[in-house]
Scaffold this active site. Sequence first.
Site, mmCIF file in Angstrom:
data_model
loop_
_atom_site.group_PDB
_atom_site.id
_atom_site.type_symbol
_atom_site.label_atom_id
_atom_site.label_comp_id
_atom_site.label_asym_id
_atom_site.label_seq_id
_atom_site.Cartn_x
_atom_site.Cartn_y
_atom_site.Cartn_z
ATOM 1 N N CYS A 70 0.820 -1.217 0.000
ATOM 2 C CA CYS A 70 0.000 0.000 0.000
ATOM 3 C C CYS A 70 0.846 1.257 0.000
ATOM 4 O O CYS A 70 0.436 2.290 -0.521
ATOM 5 C CB CYS A 70 -0.948 -0.002 1.196
ATOM 6 N N HIS A 81 -1.829 1.923 7.229
ATOM 7 C CA HIS A 81 -2.178 1.784 5.811
ATOM 8 C C HIS A 81 -1.944 3.108 5.094
ATOM 9 O O HIS A 81 -2.348 4.167 5.584
ATOM 10 C CB HIS A 81 -3.646 1.375 5.708
ATOM 11 N N ASN A 105 -8.183 4.605 -2.202
ATOM 12 C CA ASN A 105 -7.608 3.382 -1.653
ATOM 13 C C ASN A 105 -7.014 2.542 -2.786
ATOM 14 O O ASN A 105 -7.122 2.897 -3.962
ATOM 15 C CB ASN A 105 -8.684 2.594 -0.894
#
Length: 454
Positions: free
Chosen positions: A247, A398, A420
Amino acid sequence: MHWVFHCILIILACLRFTCADTPANCTYEDAHGRWKFHIGDYQSKCPEKLNSKQSVVISLLYPDIAIDEFGNRGHWTLIYNQGFEVTINHRKWLVIFAYKSNGEFNCHKSMPMWTHDTLIDSGSVCSGKIGVHDKFHINKLFGSKSFGRTLYHINPSFVGKINAHQKSWRGEIYPELSKYTIDELRNRAGGVKSMVTRPSVLNRKTPSKELISLTGNLPLEFDWTSPPDGSRSPVTPIRNQGICGSCYASPSAAALEARIRLVSNFSEQPILSPQTVVDCSPYSEGCNGGFPFLIAGKYGEDFGLPQKIVIPYTGEDTGKCTVSKNCTRYYTTDYSYIGGYYGATNEKLMQLELISNGPFPVGFEVYEDFQFYKEGIYHHTTVQTDHYNFNPFELTNHAVLLVGYGVDKLSGEPYWKVKNSWGVEWGEQGYFRILRGTDECGVESLGVRFDPVL
């Protein structure tokens, strides 16, 4: 002030295992003080004992001032709770706090790390040991028994409780989650080595009167996916990182893609390669995690990112860097946490940076309820699953891409709009909104800015 002796290495083979998401959980107060670095010549292998040829003393002062023994002034920043970076007298020092594989860490000692001049023309090796405070602490989260190979169990009542508990956002069951193990879902949420707690107290800077005045005329809402002036959106398509903890690479690449488009007036429109970062970065842990400060920032400046066509995304950590040294790369420069150092970021500065320079990476703490987000303005709930007698979904960090902000027309809640990397089927077509102005889950703590090099 305390004395600390450090080891700074330029060897990539060593760096690969020391640069991101370690068990260290250190604070601003731990880094603040007087450090001594021992320096030696470049070596092709990590030395067990360094023949030191010189030493440098650098004092790290409040809030981000660095002064060496000769009176040269520079600046420094904490890198989350993992280490710090110093820039002084045209030289950069990357320091990662010492740790062991069993979860022990020492905030007054460093791992072997980099030092190089700001032109990256010359590097050095240095090493040392702690003078005082030679004590290791244990991060109990790191390496703890986690039943990670167990398939994740979706509990429908958990999602029902989330929706009954609050009305700001709606959760939804994603059946595909049951195909993954707990460790695989941890990777998706940041990587198994990012299970570190956020510092309880930040050296946070509150908005000044000048900043409040400067940002007083900012629009109530702004969205780079649909710019208010009707211009083209610089935001590239949603990625799906899969179960690889990459990520940190996706928003770093996406931010650089967007900023290149804006700076070049869309004359350049690259789609960059996060897989290259996974395979090649000495500043991260492949599919086990990393931080945008070290990727969008330091890796982008030191190595640059090639286009996706060079190394397509596989979602696997091959451990082999096959990128040609001659391929075209896109670089970054002048990177920093928004506000100048870790702890200086705040809502107003984030809004100003977003509108002025484009989307940028942020990090936030992922709780179990977040993976079920479908729509609305997310905030962490206190709802707990009752399927396990332990918490299988330990806290991770994240990284995502901030693209806009606004105020919900129905509830009046302020929010950030965030891109995202879990595919377009998740959330609001791959995006989510999160509560703005309260540092929800730390989302207003880890914003990273940089300039693209064209």
